[in-house]
Each structure stands twice: as C-alpha cells, then as structure tokens.
Design a protein around this motif. Structure first.
Motif, mmCIF file in Angstrom:
data_model
loop_
_atom_site.group_PDB
_atom_site.id
_atom_site.type_symbol
_atom_site.label_atom_id
_atom_site.label_comp_id
_atom_site.label_asym_id
_atom_site.label_seq_id
_atom_site.Cartn_x
_atom_site.Cartn_y
_atom_site.Cartn_z
ATOM 1 N N LEU A 43 38.379 43.351 9.206
ATOM 2 C CA LEU A 43 39.124 42.502 10.139
ATOM 3 C C LEU A 43 40.636 42.681 9.955
ATOM 4 N N VAL A 44 41.096 42.658 8.705
ATOM 5 C CA VAL A 44 42.527 42.819 8.437
ATOM 6 C C VAL A 44 42.996 44.224 8.790
ATOM 7 N N ALA A 45 42.216 45.230 8.413
ATOM 8 C CA ALA A 45 42.587 46.619 8.732
ATOM 9 C C ALA A 45 42.619 46.837 10.243
ATOM 10 N N ALA A 46 41.667 46.225 10.966
ATOM 11 C CA ALA A 46 41.657 46.347 12.430
ATOM 12 C C ALA A 46 42.893 45.683 13.030
ATOM 13 N N GLY A 47 43.283 44.525 12.469
ATOM 14 C CA GLY A 47 44.516 43.884 12.921
ATOM 15 C C GLY A 47 45.727 44.763 12.667
ATOM 16 N N ALA A 48 45.726 45.456 11.524
ATOM 17 C CA ALA A 48 46.822 46.381 11.209
ATOM 18 C C ALA A 48 46.880 47.510 12.232
ATOM 19 N N LEU A 49 45.718 48.023 12.633
ATOM 20 C CA LEU A 49 45.662 49.118 13.603
ATOM 21 C C LEU A 49 46.064 48.655 15.003
ATOM 22 N N ALA A 50 45.922 47.358 15.287
ATOM 23 C CA ALA A 50 46.274 46.844 16.618
ATOM 24 C C ALA A 50 47.778 46.805 16.842
ATOM 25 N N MET A 51 48.564 46.815 15.766
ATOM 26 C CA MET A 51 50.020 46.733 15.881
ATOM 27 C C MET A 51 50.627 48.085 16.248
ATOM 28 N N SER A 52 51.747 48.042 16.945
ATOM 29 C CA SER A 52 52.498 49.255 17.282
ATOM 30 C C SER A 52 53.862 49.201 16.606
ATOM 31 N N SER A 53 54.564 50.318 16.614
ATOM 32 C CA SER A 53 55.829 50.425 15.885
ATOM 33 C C SER A 53 57.009 50.018 16.759
ATOM 34 N N THR A 54 57.566 48.848 16.489
ATOM 35 C CA THR A 54 58.751 48.390 17.228
ATOM 36 C C THR A 54 59.919 49.338 17.011
ATOM 37 N N ALA A 55 60.101 49.814 15.763
ATOM 38 C CA ALA A 55 61.240 50.686 15.444
ATOM 39 C C ALA A 55 61.190 51.977 16.250
ATOM 40 N N ILE A 56 60.020 52.617 16.298
ATOM 41 C CA ILE A 56 59.893 53.891 17.009
ATOM 42 C C ILE A 56 60.041 53.694 18.512
ATOM 43 N N VAL A 57 59.329 52.699 19.054
ATOM 44 C CA VAL A 57 59.323 52.487 20.509
ATOM 45 C C VAL A 57 60.710 52.147 21.024
ATOM 46 N N VAL A 58 61.372 51.172 20.384
ATOM 47 C CA VAL A 58 62.688 50.738 20.873
ATOM 48 C C VAL A 58 63.712 51.864 20.755
ATOM 49 N N LYS A 59 63.723 52.571 19.615
ATOM 50 C CA LYS A 59 64.691 53.657 19.441
ATOM 51 C C LYS A 59 64.460 54.776 20.453
ATOM 52 N N GLN A 60 63.210 55.180 20.615
ATOM 53 C CA GLN A 60 62.919 56.306 21.495
ATOM 54 C C GLN A 60 63.208 55.952 22.956
ATOM 55 N N LEU A 61 62.807 54.759 23.386
ATOM 56 C CA LEU A 61 63.066 54.354 24.770
ATOM 57 C C LEU A 61 64.550 54.164 25.033
ATOM 58 N N THR A 62 65.288 53.656 24.037
ATOM 59 C CA THR A 62 66.742 53.504 24.195
ATOM 60 C C THR A 62 67.403 54.869 24.322
ATOM 61 N N ASP A 63 66.994 55.820 23.482
ATOM 62 C CA ASP A 63 67.556 57.174 23.553
ATOM 63 C C ASP A 63 67.264 57.832 24.899
ATOM 64 N N GLN A 64 66.118 57.487 25.496
ATOM 65 C CA GLN A 64 65.716 58.091 26.767
ATOM 66 C C GLN A 64 66.163 57.266 27.969
ATOM 67 N N ALA A 65 66.940 56.188 27.722
ATOM 68 C CA ALA A 65 67.426 55.305 28.795
ATOM 69 C C ALA A 65 66.264 54.701 29.586
ATOM 70 N N GLU A 66 65.172 54.339 28.900
ATOM 71 C CA GLU A 66 64.002 53.777 29.563
ATOM 72 C C GLU A 66 63.702 52.353 29.104
ATOM 73 N N MET A 67 64.605 51.770 28.294
ATOM 74 C CA MET A 67 64.336 50.447 27.764
ATOM 75 C C MET A 67 64.318 49.396 28.863
ATOM 76 N N ARG A 68 65.155 49.569 29.896
ATOM 77 C CA ARG A 68 65.219 48.598 30.983
ATOM 78 C C ARG A 68 64.225 48.912 32.095
ATOM 79 N N ALA A 69 63.568 50.076 32.024
ATOM 80 C CA ALA A 69 62.580 50.438 33.045
ATOM 81 C C ALA A 69 61.376 49.504 32.949
ATOM 82 N N ARG A 70 60.563 49.505 34.009
ATOM 83 C CA ARG A 70 59.430 48.586 34.060
ATOM 84 C C ARG A 70 58.478 48.797 32.893
ATOM 85 N N HIS A 71 58.145 50.053 32.590
ATOM 86 C CA HIS A 71 57.214 50.298 31.480
ATOM 87 C C HIS A 71 57.851 49.944 30.140
ATOM 88 N N GLY A 72 59.172 50.088 30.019
ATOM 89 C CA GLY A 72 59.861 49.700 28.792
ATOM 90 C C GLY A 72 59.812 48.202 28.557
#
Length: 679
Positions: free
Chosen positions: A118-147
């Motif tokens: 249960l705990v490991a599955a909860g760990a797998l359900a999480m995504s990386s805020t650091a990677i997503v925010v940095k990559q989308l900001t670098d690609q100018a997609e943070m304000r886009a709908r999918h961002g």
C-alpha cells in the motif's frame, strides 16, 4: 576520535562524488536528483561498499526528509488550491486513487505484504514536481492548458502524501498486526484531530512570532527561528507516534500563507539542498543493483505502469474533465514518472519495517528509471501527441484557432497584446481611450473570465502558436505587444509572430536588458527593458529640474533610446563581477597600465581588443579624461583604461595588456629559438 575522522572522510568522499555527478547530469539537462541517487548506488553497501551503514548518515538522511517536506509545504498555496479546487480534488484525487490501486495490485501479485504494498503503491502514484515544473517552465508550457492541469494534479499529490505520513507509523506501531480496522480508523481520526489542532495553533502563533523576530532585523535570528519551527513541528508529530516529515510539512504549509514565505525559502535553501542531497544519496545506497536482474519482471511492469499506465490513466481522467484529446494526452505524458515524495515514502516504509530491503528494490528502481526518462518524454510531449493522435490533434488545434477567429471576426487595424496582467491591462485601457482596437491573449483562466465579463477583448489562447496569432488577426493587425514576464514565452511568441508576418512591428517588454540582443535577433522591432526605461525616466525628470529646455531635452532622451540604451547598459558591478557568469550584461572594469606591461607604448588599435568583444570606453591620463579614444592613441604607463564588455572576457584582455597574451608568448618563444639556433 576515529569515528569522527571516519565520518569526515565519508562526507568528503560524498561531496567530491556529488559535485562530479551533479555537474555531469546538469550538462545533459537531467535532474540533479539522479546524480545523488547514482552516487548512493555506487558507494552503498551493495556496490563499492564505501558508504557503510552509519547511524549518523541515516540521521542526516531523516533530517533531509524533514527539509524536503518542509520545502514542499512552503510551495503549497491555499489560494491556488481554491482557484483550482475542481481540477485538484477531482482530477488529482482520482489519479492518486487509481494509481495507488494499480500499484497495489502489481506489488501484491509479486508477493509483497499488503501494508508495504500500500505504501509503495502510494509512492509510485506520486510524480516529480521538480522535474515537471522545471521542464515545462524551460519549454514555456507552464501556463498552457496541459501545464495547468498537471500543476493541479501535483498540488493534490502534495495533499495526498499527508494520509500516508499519518498511516505509516500506525501500520508499523506496536501490536499493528493485531489491530482491527476500527482501531486503525480511530488512530487515523486521532491523527486528524492533531493535524487540525496544529493547523489552528500554527495559524494564530507563527505569523505573530515572525513579526516579532523580523523587528530585530537579524538574519541569524531569523534563520534560527525557521529551523526551530521546522524541527519543533517535526518533533511534536514524531513524539505523538506520527512521522517527523508530517510536522515539517504542516509547518511549511502554514508559513506558505505568510508574507515571510519567500524569505524563508531563500534562507533554508542551503540547509535544504545539502540535506536533501544526503537523503537522496542514502536512498540510492539502498538500491541493490545485483538483485535487479532477478526482478526484471516487476521492474518492467512498474516502469510501464509509471510511464505508459499512469500517462494513459491521467489522459483518460483529464478527457473526462472536459479537456480535448490533445491536451489530455499531453497532461498524461507530463506526469508519467515517479517523484521525490515516492522516495520519501519508501524511506519511511523501510525505516518503519513495512518493507524489507529486497521488497523495496523493484519500486525504487522503477521510480529512478521513470525519472531518468521523464525529461525526454516531457520535452517531446507535443511531438508524441502529434504522432499518436495524428489528424485528431491537428484538427483540435485548428478548432482552437477557429474559435478565436470566429470571436474576433473582422477586427482590423488593431493591436495584439500577448499577456494580460497589469501592464497588458493598462495598455489596453490606454488604447481604448485613444479609440484604437485591441485583442488580448492570456492563459490564466481566472483573469480572462473576469476581464471578459467586464467587457475587455481578451481571449484564453496561447500566443506562442502561429495559428492562434493568425486567428487573432495578425495579418490585419497594426502591432503586436508582448508583455509576459516569462522570457521563454516572450522568445517563442516573438519567433512565431515574425515567422508568420515579416513586416509587423513587435514590441517586447522585459524586466532587464539581458535578453535584448536575443529578442532583437529573433525579430522584435523594439525591446523595452524596465530597468533601463526607469533610468531614462529618472534622467528626464532630473534634467527638467535642472532647467533644461524641452527642445534640448527631447533629443537627449531620444538619442539614448535610438542607440539601444548603449550608454546605460554598462556599469561597474563591484564584487558581483567576480562571480558573475555571461548573462548578457555589459560590465565596466578599470585597468591601470604599468611600466613593464606589454601594452605600454602600443596603439589601442594595434592590440585588437575588439576580437574579445572588449572596447576602451574611456581613457584617463593624469587629469585628462576622454571617452571612446581614437584607435591610433598610444598608451603610456599610468594610463587608466575603462574597459567595456562581457565579464568572461576581461581576464583574457587583461592578460593581453599585461603580457601580450598567447600571441606575444609565441613570438617570444620564436625569437628565443632563433637566437639559440642562428643558422
């Protein structure tokens, strides 16, 4: 004493390896977290064995988890949560629930006990805020709908980690095996009461506390207080049978709603980065590479679950929440990885004996692999969407453009404003008073809705897309003004506008002058840096107060602007210049010529400093000072040269002036060789 030396040796070794690994990963645009994990995996007991099982390292790793959760709590925004509550609670809640159930099914199938699964599955359900925010900001997609949709899911994951932080100690406590569901439920209820109590007490005490501390105007006292609050909150929850991380997260969340949030983020960054680095190293050390080949089936299933399964799940759920197919799939691709929270939950599960070292290997390896793949997947999320959806995606983009075009109809001779924040709205009102039609584009739905209801001609649309600009009447517009703060968005919008129409004037607003040349090269007609425009305004008022006539003042101000602010862009940076990198800024530096210097007696033009991008702005000889001296001027000992250019080239030019640089050294060696071999 020997123990202290061993600990010091271990820390020095980890620092050396971490510097090399993080530098290498950054050079490939990969997350530094992966560098720390690699160092831990290589030096851990399962590999080279340099990082032995050590209580001191383990404790620093636990403190690293505390600061990780404290920092994430600081980034939590209640206002943002309320403004996106439908997306966060609906889309985010369903994603975490279904992802956890999917992970639980896979891990249970491979024989992991339900509590650890249960705990490991909860760990797998999480995504990386650091990677997503940095990559989308670098690609100018943070304000886009999918961002924005991805951000909503990440915000819910921040909240969803709290129940896991509560339940882990309960599942692992004394007599946990014999506890009934009712007893576990009562424990969770008691933890919830504690959670609410700490929220209420913290709300009424922390802000007054920091008001009092800030009056002392002592950075040291402020830093100590921040550490005291974070660690005290962690100690309280741990003392009551919950986790250290829960208290730290609560403290960060409470402080995120105060005016001290940004100062706290700056002050804790050194502690956070170092301790989080040690935490990720300790996590990497738990990875047993030798057993991974035996676990290839669960690892493969979990990696596919994280990258493909989670992506499709998020895409399906996003489509259910009324997003189009293209936006739904792009949102899923962006969130297709494990995250930092996953490591924190796995670490807590291991320390609370809910998972054995072997049972955690598959989950740990799958999160690491998915995070390594994630930057590439996010970078090409649009390309992958086009490939997978084909004409469906292109048709949707055409429909978006058609919707904007239909709303705008036949507006002509208008101004297109990209970015409808404070400056964009002020310019729109000014245009309105002058009877000039305008069309504004922005990706903040709250701003667009409020402004639209008030009668403003603003549309929810992405100005970086050429088809949207055409739909906004770019071919009939008189001008396009880009007011967005994000320079990646400004660059892409400028490029899209210039590629679509070659003759339209493009005005771009920037915070400073670092990006002037880049934006001009992309095709902007005029770049208006706020810092230099403010200087021009002050200069204009100053000269007015000194009695300069308007007909004399106007040419002075116009010359400054027409020259691209060249006279204002270079200045003495002091100590900043010693540590500055080439950011596009122009620096000034004073050089005093000595008797034995190579440049003594040589003409300025003869030295050819322009090949380094450095020019002589001013030459001072005694009490005589001259700007932009003639290239034929011969230099003398005692001359003071004011050099102008980029900071990274000064060292080469100073070497040239002192010793002649590489060319002079080569000439000297050739002359010496000729003297030694006269025949």
């Amino acid at each position: 004493m020997g123990h202290t030396i061993d600990l010091l040796h271990g820390i020095l070794l980890l620092l050396v390896l971490s510097v090399g690994a993080v530098t290498a990963f950054r050079s490939f645009n990969l997350p530094p977290i992966l560098g720390y994990l690699l160092v831990g995996a290589l030096t851990g007991e399962y590999a080279l064995g340099w990082l032995k099982e050590n209580a001191d390292f383990a404790f620093m790793g636990e403190v690293g988890v505390v600061f990780l959760l404290f920092a994430i709590g600081l980034e939590f925004s209640l206002k943002q949560f309320l403004s996106m509550r439908n997306t966060i609670l609906g889309l985010g809640g369903m994603q975490v629930l279904f992802s956890t159930l999917g992970g639980l099914a896979i891990l249970s199938y491979f024989g992991v006990p339900w509590k650890g699964a249960l705990v490991a599955a909860g760990a797998l359900a999480m995504s990386s805020t650091a990677i997503v925010v940095k990559q989308l900001t670098d690609q100018a997609e943070m304000r886009a709908r999918h961002g924005q949709l991805a951000l909503g899911v990440l915000l819910f994951q921040d909240i969803a980690v709290v129940p896991f932080l509560v339940i882990i100690p309960i599942l692992s406590g004394a007599n946990a095996e014999t506890k009934t569901a009712l007893e576990i439920g009562l424990n969770v209820f008691a933890a919830a009461i504690l959670f609410v109590t700490m929220l209420v007490v913290g709300h009424y005490t922390l802000r007054p506390l920091f008001h009092y501390i800030s009056r002392a105007q002592s950075t040291e006292l402020f830093n100590i207080t921040v550490l005291l609050v974070a660690l005290t909150a962690a100690w309280i929850t741990e003392s009551l049978g919950l986790s250290l991380a829960l208290g730290a997260f609560l403290a960060g969340m409470l402080l995120s709603e105060t005016e001290y949030k940004h100062q706290i983020e700056i002050e804790i960054r050194p502690f956070r980065d170092i301790l989080m680095g040690i935490f990720f190293i300790t996590v990497g050390a738990k990875l047993n590479v030798a057993v991974l080949p035996e676990l290839w089936q669960p690892i493969l299933l979990l990696v596919l679950g994280l990258t493909v399964g989670k992506s499709l799940l998020v895409a399906f759920l996003t489509r259910y929440f009324a997003a189009d197919d293209g936006t739904s799939l792009r949102t899923g691709l962006v969130l297709a990885q494990g995250g930092e929270f996953g490591f924190a939950l796995l670490s807590l599960a291991l320390s609370n004996h809910l998972l054995t070292a072997n049972e955690s290997q598959a989950a740990l390896a799958s999160i690491i692999i998915s995070m390594a793949l994630s930057p590439v997947i996010i970078r090409y999320n649009e390309t992958l969407t086009k490939k997978l959806l084909g004409d469906t995606y292109l048709n949707q983009r055409s429909k978006d453009a058609h919707d904007v075009s239909a709303a705008i109809q036949e507006v002509e001779g208008h101004v297109i404003i990209c970015g409808y924040r404070r400056m964009g709205q002020s310019l729109a009102r000014l245009l309105d008073t002058q009877g000039v039609p305008y069309i504004a584009l922005d990706l903040d739905p709250a701003i667009v809705q409020e402004a639209w209801e008030a009668g403003d001609k603003v549309y929810f649309a992405d100005g970086t897309r050429p088809e949207i600009l055409l739909a906004a009447g770019l071919d009939r517009a008189r001008m396009i003004i880009i007011t967005v703060i994000d320079m990646e968005v400004a660059k892409r919008t400028t490029e899209a506008a210039r590629q679509t129409r070659a003759d339209i004037p493009i005005l771009v607003r920037t915070r400073d002058d670092r990006y002037m040349e880049l934006l001009e090269n992309l095709g902007s007609t005029c770049v208006l840096p706020e810092n230099l425009e403010a200087t021009v305004m002050v200069a204009e008022r100053m000269l007015q107060q000194l009695g300069m006539a308007p007909d004399e003042l106007l040419p002075v101000i116009e010359n400054i602007r027409s020259d691209g602010y060249k006279s204002l862009r270079s200045y003495y940076h002091g100590d900043k210049a010693k540590s500055a990198k080439d950011t596009g800024e122009t620096f000034l530096r004073t050089f005093i010529l000595q008797d034995k210097d190579y440049a003594n007696g040589k003409a300025i033009g003869e030295l050819n400093m322009l090949r380094f991008g450095i020019s002589v702005k001013t030459l001072r000889r005694g009490n005589i000072r001259g700007d932009h001296p003639d290239m034929s001027t011969r230099l003398q000992a005692g001359d003071k040269l004011v050099l102008e250019g980029k900071v990274d080239r000064f060292r080469e030019v100073e070497n040239l002036l002192r010793s002649g640089g590489k060319a002079a050294k080569n000439n000297l060696s050739m002359l010496k060789e000729a003297e030694d071999n006269p025949h």
